[in-house]
Design a protein around this motif. Sequence first.
Motif, PDB file in Angstrom:
ATOM      1  N   ASN A  72       0.946  -1.066   0.027  1.00  0.00           N
ATOM      2  CA  ASN A  72       0.007   0.089  -0.018  1.00  0.00           C
ATOM      3  C   ASN A  72       0.695   1.484  -0.049  1.00  0.00           C
ATOM      4  O   ASN A  72       0.172   2.303   0.122  1.00  0.00           O
ATOM      5  CB  ASN A  72      -0.975   0.085   1.226  1.00  0.00           C
ATOM      6  N   ASN A  73       2.101   1.116  -0.194  1.00  0.00           N
ATOM      7  CA  ASN A  73       3.022   2.256   0.042  1.00  0.00           C
ATOM      8  C   ASN A  73       2.795   3.223  -1.037  1.00  0.00           C
ATOM      9  O   ASN A  73       2.341   2.930  -1.969  1.00  0.00           O
ATOM     10  CB  ASN A  73       4.456   1.929   0.385  1.00  0.00           C
ATOM     11  N   HIS A  74       3.414   4.569  -0.863  1.00  0.00           N
ATOM     12  CA  HIS A  74       3.023   5.527  -1.650  1.00  0.00           C
ATOM     13  C   HIS A  74       4.414   5.677  -2.703  1.00  0.00           C
ATOM     14  O   HIS A  74       5.393   5.610  -1.923  1.00  0.00           O
ATOM     15  CB  HIS A  74       2.794   6.791  -1.106  1.00  0.00           C
ATOM     16  N   ALA A  75       4.354   6.585  -3.710  1.00  0.00           N
ATOM     17  CA  ALA A  75       5.549   7.095  -4.200  1.00  0.00           C
ATOM     18  C   ALA A  75       5.921   8.099  -3.511  1.00  0.00           C
ATOM     19  O   ALA A  75       5.496   9.201  -3.073  1.00  0.00           O
ATOM     20  CB  ALA A  75       5.289   7.579  -5.838  1.00  0.00           C
ATOM     21  N   ALA A  76       7.521   8.223  -2.875  1.00  0.00           N
ATOM     22  CA  ALA A  76       7.869   9.266  -2.230  1.00  0.00           C
ATOM     23  C   ALA A  76       7.905  10.690  -2.880  1.00  0.00           C
ATOM     24  O   ALA A  76       7.719  11.838  -2.146  1.00  0.00           O
ATOM     25  CB  ALA A  76       9.284   8.964  -2.041  1.00  0.00           C
ATOM     26  N   ARG A  77       8.013  10.941  -4.155  1.00  0.00           N
ATOM     27  CA  ARG A  77       8.276  12.189  -4.704  1.00  0.00           C
ATOM     28  C   ARG A  77       7.079  12.643  -5.565  1.00  0.00           C
ATOM     29  O   ARG A  77       7.224  13.194  -6.603  1.00  0.00           O
ATOM     30  CB  ARG A  77       9.607  12.216  -5.309  1.00  0.00           C
TER      31      ARG A  77
END
Length: 150
Positions: A72-77
Amino acid sequence: MKAEQINIKNRRARFDYEITETFTAGMVLTGTEIKSIRQGKASLVDTFCFVEKGEVWVKNMNISEYFYGSYNNHAARRDRKLLLTRKEIARLEKAGQEAGFTIVPLRVFISERGFAKMVIGIARGKKEYDKRQAIKERDDKRAIARAFQR
């Protein structure tokens, strides 16, 4: 960390720019992004804002991936949307189109209600001699503070 303690600043912005006006905006975030911000894992280095189709976006903001985020993690930038009133967006758009002005994020904090907020400012770039003057004033303040501590 408590919510009041989260205060991620863009220190370089106040050095490089002269801030003329500030606004407080809400941020549209995913679940893992807000958890990372609450842990203090965000950075405003090389970050800027722009207005596109009546919406304000922050570009290049780094929010580190949440450790327990799994798939479920997001893109950092990724680009993140900011929430402002129509009047504020119109003012930002007008200022962004003027020569020499830009929209710069100044800090990210967690409000009393638990929402992530960003303080953004309309800024004009400083000249090299203005920066030297700021460094000189900062050094003078440090010297005076050291003299009074003794």
